[in-house]
Scaffold this motif. Structure first.
Motif, short mmCIF file in Angstrom:
data_model
loop_
_atom_site.label_atom_id
_atom_site.label_comp_id
_atom_site.label_asym_id
_atom_site.label_seq_id
_atom_site.Cartn_x
_atom_site.Cartn_y
_atom_site.Cartn_z
N UNK A 758 39.76 -37.05 -36.27
CA UNK A 758 39.03 -36.00 -35.56
C UNK A 758 37.92 -36.59 -34.68
N UNK A 759 37.24 -37.59 -35.20
CA UNK A 759 36.21 -38.26 -34.40
C UNK A 759 36.83 -38.95 -33.19
N UNK A 783 46.94 -30.89 -38.40
CA UNK A 783 46.01 -31.65 -39.25
C UNK A 783 44.71 -30.88 -39.44
N UNK A 784 44.25 -30.17 -38.42
CA UNK A 784 43.02 -29.37 -38.54
C UNK A 784 43.20 -28.26 -39.56
N UNK A 790 42.08 -28.16 -47.28
CA UNK A 790 41.87 -29.15 -48.35
C UNK A 790 40.41 -29.54 -48.56
N UNK A 791 39.64 -29.56 -47.48
CA UNK A 791 38.30 -30.17 -47.56
C UNK A 791 37.19 -29.16 -47.22
N UNK A 792 37.29 -27.99 -47.82
CA UNK A 792 36.34 -26.92 -47.49
C UNK A 792 34.93 -27.21 -47.98
N UNK A 793 34.78 -28.21 -48.89
CA UNK A 793 33.44 -28.56 -49.37
C UNK A 793 32.84 -29.74 -48.60
N UNK A 794 33.61 -30.32 -47.68
CA UNK A 794 33.13 -31.50 -46.97
C UNK A 794 32.43 -31.08 -45.68
N UNK A 795 31.12 -31.25 -45.65
CA UNK A 795 30.33 -30.80 -44.49
C UNK A 795 30.71 -31.57 -43.23
N UNK A 796 31.02 -32.87 -43.37
CA UNK A 796 31.41 -33.67 -42.21
C UNK A 796 32.68 -33.16 -41.56
N UNK A 797 33.66 -32.82 -42.38
CA UNK A 797 34.93 -32.30 -41.85
C UNK A 797 34.72 -30.92 -41.22
N UNK A 803 33.62 -28.61 -33.83
CA UNK A 803 33.60 -29.23 -32.50
C UNK A 803 34.98 -29.18 -31.85
N UNK A 804 36.01 -29.46 -32.65
CA UNK A 804 37.37 -29.45 -32.10
C UNK A 804 37.80 -28.03 -31.72
N UNK A 805 37.36 -27.03 -32.51
CA UNK A 805 37.68 -25.64 -32.17
C UNK A 805 37.10 -25.27 -30.81
N UNK A 806 35.87 -25.74 -30.56
CA UNK A 806 35.24 -25.46 -29.27
C UNK A 806 36.01 -26.12 -28.12
N UNK A 807 36.43 -27.38 -28.37
CA UNK A 807 37.15 -28.13 -27.33
C UNK A 807 38.51 -27.50 -27.04
N UNK A 808 39.22 -27.10 -28.12
CA UNK A 808 40.58 -26.57 -27.96
C UNK A 808 40.57 -25.09 -27.59
#
Length: 808
Positions: A758-759, A783-784, A790-797, A803-808
């Motif tokens: 994603x980065x 993948x998003x 899967x990673x709903x507790x991960x603040x980084x993800x 950010x990707x939602x804004x871009x796409x």
């Protein structure tokens, strides 16, 4: 047969199953082959082979063996030493528990003895000299290592000839390396071989009278006809000579110690009342090899100082005597654990995260001790390898109690197994995990537990009251040399208020001087060899919480540096055994180890520290193979951290970092992680070489880790040059997608390839400004969606997805 003054330590070591056996051909002379013939001794075999090959009668066994063709080897070696019937001299061996058995014999006498014995306490596992190194087995299994070959593997070459022996040594055979390593420090009973045999001389070359451990029984040479040379050699190697045949010695052993404990008596506590359905004995053995149940006591405080007061991690006996101080953090943590038990909440894992020396282990053990006193079952992890998660789930789900506390110190080393255990609903509803780990391991823990609710807790600074408690405790034991501190303890308590508890203790013991001054004085007072050994332990302990194996440390340092001397009180840089695993060595005062390590990386001793890194990395190499990595053995864990370019190598070695990888390449070139870390190290300055290294790592092992590293390096290449930017991005997308696909076959899915991907997508769009092809765009969106689930507790993800939602 053994001097009276040594009987107590001999019995204790024997009954704990800590003796190793090293056996030669003399022990098989009263055994017979399937034709009913007594087995030939090595000398009789030599003469017989000379006769059938027409070699001169004086030809050595090694040289005459080299003359045999394949048919002769089958007829003269394999058949006469196969399907043997054990003689009387070794019949009592299975009555006792042994750590390992090494043999120079090629016959199958030992294997057939254990398989037919009705008194065997262990199952036998034959290992040929060319097998990969295996982890230290559970106590119910005895490895029988055949150093010269074995008739059970007749297609493998026997090590009789000088050529074969030289080849085995040249290739750094892991079993010969292990024997040479542990023979220097661990207790052995040697019999059936003379000390002047060539290979035994090699193994004993690392041993002298000062290398054996003081906390184990004596090593013995059982020899019926010793010469004056034999007696002198025993003195030189620190061996106790027992003048007897091995059969007579074992009969004496059976008479003197007729009822040694069984494996179950050694390992399994009395816990019948805790379980709804009683696990099978084999299941209990495996469970209690991984966990210990906390059985608290209330005992009066000791009258003399104990190692805990000098900075060592606490043993359970220290908690029984309440020699630790009462900390406010302990009360807060107990309330958090109580809340987890009382309510159906997601956060069932509580991790105390902090720097070394803040008192994490002591707080954890105090809380566990108090819960156990209140009648709640508490199990503490004790294995240094992988937890058997299936057995753990089966036993924990069968517990009657509705509230169970699991204690895990050094959490990062078991986090993936705990994660799997907590996925079982029957277990998760009744257990709370209380864990501790150093701050710098948090990113790894977050990677594993990104799908789980976790409560992180950070210890507070010592309060004024707690500092005064600490000073009063040391005053009571006469450990304060500053007269002003005795008269004005409240004022001196103010001096240590901002210090972590380990630093506060170190300053109390050293006249309240600043820590840097204490470290400098200890370094200057220490002997040169002691500095090297201490730094090796400090580095190992920084990388792996349990430190380094005693025998391995002695092997690294060589026979002229006695490790056991560094356990003495008059040594400035003191070592001690790990509190829960006494095969491992740590710094007595962990904060002194860490600060000494940091000191060496900043001063003009950086090259000195470079030699420490090389010694440790090369020393552990024979202990690590793919099997060890799968089993998460201590040495495999240690190696993964020692090789870590970003978190360990570069921070400590600086400009010497690349030189380290050059120096250890011959020992580690087979290892994909070695090439991954080299790639990451050079990626800043030489991206093309980094890319080659990353591709080589994937060629060695097509694994999610290597693919993720390759993807990361490809994205770095994409950033550094606009030439071929799109192709590098698309290749990185393919590589990282493959890493994610392979992750789905494992027990858990790591967040790492997602976050790298994603980065990379964001950076690519920022740099190129061009659209991503439709097919690749769809892959990224899949993948998003997967990551969001899967990673709903991960603040980084979550942030990256926004950010990707804004871009796409």
């Amino acid at each position: 047969m053994i001097p009276e003054e040594l009987l107590t330590t001999f019995q204790d070591t024997l009954f704990r199953g800590n003796y190793n056996l090293l056996l030669g051909s003399g022990l098989s002379l009263d055994s017979k082959n399937e034709d009913g013939e007594f087995l030939r001794s090595s000398e009789k075999l030599r003469l017989h082979l000379c006769q059938i090959t027409d070699a001169p009668e004086s030809t050595t066994l090694q040289r005459v063996y080299a003359l045999l063709n394949s048919q002769q080897k089958e007829q003269e070696i394999v058949k006469p030493y196969n399907k043997c019937v054990p003689g009387t001299s070794i019949q009592n061996v299975p009555h006792y528990i042994w750590r390992r058995l090494f043999t120079f014999n090629v016959d199958d006498v030992i294997e057939n003895l254990y398989r037919s014995s009705t008194i065997a306490k262990q199952s036998i596992k034959p290992i040929n000299y060319n097998y990969p190194l295996e982890p230290t087995p559970k106590a119910n299994e005895l490895q029988a290592i055949h150093l010269h070959g074995w008739v059970g593997e007749p297609h493998q070459e026997f090590v009789f000839s000088h050529t074969e022996y030289a080849r085995v040594m040249r290739e750094l055979n892991p079993w010969t390396y292990m024997l040479a390593e542990i023979l220097a420090t661990e207790p052995f009973i040697i019999s059936g071989t003379s000390l002047n045999e060539g290979d035994l001389e090699y193994y004993l070359s690392t041993r002298n009278a000062t290398t054996p451990r003081r906390d184990r029984g004596p090593s013995l040479l059982v020899e019926p006809y010793p010469t004056i040379v034999t007696k002198k050699d025993c003195e030189r190697f620190g061996l106790i000579l027992v003048t007897a045949t091995f059969g007579d010695f074992m009969q004496w052993l059976r008479t003197q110690f007729p009822t040694p404990p069984t494996i179950s008596e050694l390992i399994i506590p009395n816990v019948d009342s805790l379980f709804e359905v009683q696990p099978k004995n084999a299941e209990w053995l495996r469970f209690f090899s991984d966990f210990e149940i906390v059985t608290p006591k209330n005992i009066s405080t000791p009258s003399k100082p104990v190692p805990f007061l000098y900075g060592r991690s606490p043993e359970w006996a220290d908690l029984d005597t309440h020699i630790d101080i009462e900390r406010e953090d302990n009360s807060k943590l107990k309330k958090i654990v109580d809340k987890c038990f009382a309510y159906d909440i997601m956060e069932k894992i509580i991790i105390v995260l902090d720097e070394p020396g803040t008192g994490k282990s002591t707080s954890l053990r105090r809380i566990a001790h108090d819960f156990a006193m209140a009648g709640i079952p508490v199990f503490s992890t004790k294995t240094l390898s992988r937890i058997d998660k299936d057995i753990a789930i089966k036993c924990l789900s069968n517990l009657k109690a509705k509230r169970v506390l699991i204690l895990v110190d050094g959490f990062a080393d078991h986090v993936d197994q705990i994660f799997e255990i907590m996925k079982d609903d029957n277990v998760a509803e009744k257990i709370v995990v209380l864990a501790a780990e150093r701050n710098y391991r948090k990113p790894y823990i977050d990677l594993v537990l990104s799908q789980v609710g976790v409560k992180a807790y950070y210890l507070s600074n010592l309060s004024q009251t707690e500092c005064q408690q600490l000073i009063n405790q040391y005053q009571r034991y006469g450990l304060i040399a500053n007269s002003d501190a005795l008269r004005k303890p409240d004022q001196f308590a103010m001096k240590i208020r901002k210090d972590p508890v380990a630093i506060a203790i170190c300053r109390i013991l050293n006249d309240f001087r600043p820590l840097d001054e204490i470290i400098e004085s200890l370094w200057l007072e220490a002997h040169e060899d002691d500095r090297l050994a201490f730094l090796t332990v400090a580095l190992a302990q920084y990388c792996y919480w349990a430190g380094v194996r005693y025998s391995l440390l002695q092997k690294i340092m060589g026979p002229n540096c006695s490790i056991r001397r560094m356990f003495s009180k008059d040594v400035p840089l003191r070592l001690t055994q790990h509190a829960t695993e006494n095969d491992f060595v740590v710094a007595l005062h962990p904060v002194v180890g860490l600060k000494t390590l940091q000191r060496s990386s900043k001063k003009d001793t950086a090259e000195y520290l470079f030699n420490v890194f090389c010694g440790l990395a090369i020393g552990i190499a024979p202990h690590v193979n793919r099997n060890a990595i799968r089993n998460r053995t201590p040495e495999a864990r240690l190696s993964s951290r020692v090789l870590d370019a970003d978190k360990v190598v570069r921070p400590f070695l600086g400009s010497f970092a690349e030189k380290l990888y050059d120096n250890i390449q011959s020992a580690w070139a087979w290892n994909s992680r070695y090439w991954e870390q080299r790639a990451l190290l050079v990626s800043e300055n030489d991206i093309d070489t980094a890319l080659q290294y990353a591709r080589h790592a994937v060629a060695i092992e097509n694994h999610p880790f290597t693919l993720t590293t390759l993807g990361k390096v490809l994205l770095l290449k994409m950033e550094k040059s606009d030439v071929g930017r799109e192709s590098k991005f698309l290749e990185a997308l393919d590589v990282l997608s493959e890493a994610i696909r392979l992750e789905t076959y494992g027990a858990r899915i790591s967040v790492h390839p997602f976050s790298v991907l994603f980065e990379g997508v964001v950076r690519y769009l920022e740099l190129s400004g061009s659209a991503i092809p439709f097919r690749q765009r769809q892959i990224i969106k899949e993948h998003m969606t997967d990551a969001e689930f899967r990673f709903k507790y991960d603040s980084g993800i979550i942030s990256a997805l926004s950010r990707l939602d804004e871009i796409f």
